[in-house]
Design an enzyme around this catalytic site. Structure first.
Site, mmCIF file in Angstrom:
data_model
loop_
_atom_site.group_PDB
_atom_site.id
_atom_site.type_symbol
_atom_site.label_atom_id
_atom_site.label_comp_id
_atom_site.label_asym_id
_atom_site.label_seq_id
_atom_site.Cartn_x
_atom_site.Cartn_y
_atom_site.Cartn_z
ATOM 1 N N SER A 55 -62.259 42.023 6.185
ATOM 2 C CA SER A 55 -61.699 42.055 4.831
ATOM 3 C C SER A 55 -60.987 40.739 4.530
ATOM 4 O O SER A 55 -60.134 40.310 5.320
ATOM 5 C CB SER A 55 -60.710 43.208 4.671
ATOM 6 O OG SER A 55 -60.093 43.138 3.389
ATOM 7 N N VAL A 60 -56.370 36.849 9.425
ATOM 8 C CA VAL A 60 -57.386 36.071 10.136
ATOM 9 C C VAL A 60 -58.604 35.856 9.237
ATOM 10 O O VAL A 60 -59.170 34.764 9.183
ATOM 11 C CB VAL A 60 -57.775 36.737 11.473
ATOM 12 C CG1 VAL A 60 -58.913 35.988 12.154
ATOM 13 C CG2 VAL A 60 -56.560 36.806 12.402
ATOM 14 N N CYS A 61 -59.004 36.889 8.509
ATOM 15 C CA CYS A 61 -60.165 36.772 7.607
ATOM 16 C C CYS A 61 -59.897 35.749 6.513
ATOM 17 O O CYS A 61 -60.779 34.955 6.159
ATOM 18 C CB CYS A 61 -60.491 38.125 6.983
ATOM 19 S SG CYS A 61 -60.904 39.409 8.176
ATOM 20 N N ALA A 62 -58.688 35.764 5.976
ATOM 21 C CA ALA A 62 -58.321 34.803 4.941
ATOM 22 C C ALA A 62 -58.365 33.382 5.495
ATOM 23 O O ALA A 62 -58.904 32.475 4.858
ATOM 24 C CB ALA A 62 -56.929 35.126 4.391
#
Length: 166
Positions: A55, A60-62
């Protein structure tokens, strides 16, 4: 037998076919931010850096999406795709709020088609497991990384070094 990774140190099951370098890239249908369908064929003739995240609304995804957004300007004939289970509206909102202009975010929420075809659909969570795929202009997979602990970062340096050889 399904492949296993961990999510917050708990073992989870990945559904679908595990992919390896040298495989023909499986087709997929995902949804763009404007709700149009996108398939692998939409990116024919380009190298595809496919960054898979659970997501974009998580730390971490950002960071992963921001990093590839920055690096995209240095990649010749390469499109950077970030695929998650986030709704297209959430992806568009997040990209706008974060100044993401060099990465195309795509949603697998409707069919989980990408997740199943690339072996990254987490059975227990219906999220995609963090992974990286590089698909060349001829739709052959040339690089694969399934991150063993989903909450960890991928190996940015390794994939970027690989792309320099393409």
């Amino acid at each position: 037998m399904p492949k296993h990774v961990t999510f917050k140190q708990e073992t989870v099951t990945l559904l679908g076919e595990e992919q390896k370098a040298g495989n023909k890239a499986p087709d997929f249908t995902v949804i763009a931010n404007d709700l149009s369908e996108k398939t692998l064929a939409d990116y024919d003739g380009k190298v595809k850096l496919i960054s898979v995240v659970p997501s974009v609304d998580t730390g971490v995804c950002a960071e992963q999406t921001r990093r590839f957004n920055e690096e995209a300007a240095n990649l010749d004939n390469t499109v950077v795709l970030t695929i998650s289970m986030d709704l297209p509206f959430a992806q568009a909102r997040w990209c706008g709020a974060n100044g993401i202009e060099n990465v195309e975010t795509l949603s697998d929420h409707r069919l989980a088609d990408f997740g199943k075809n690339y072996g990254v659909l987490i059975e227990e969570l219906r999220l995609l497991s963090r992974s990286i795929f590089v698909v060349d202009e001829n739709n052959e997979i040339t690089y694969v990384e399934y991150v063993p602990e989903v909450t960890n970062h991928p190996n940015y340096d390794a994939v970027l070094e690989h792309l320099k050889t393409k």
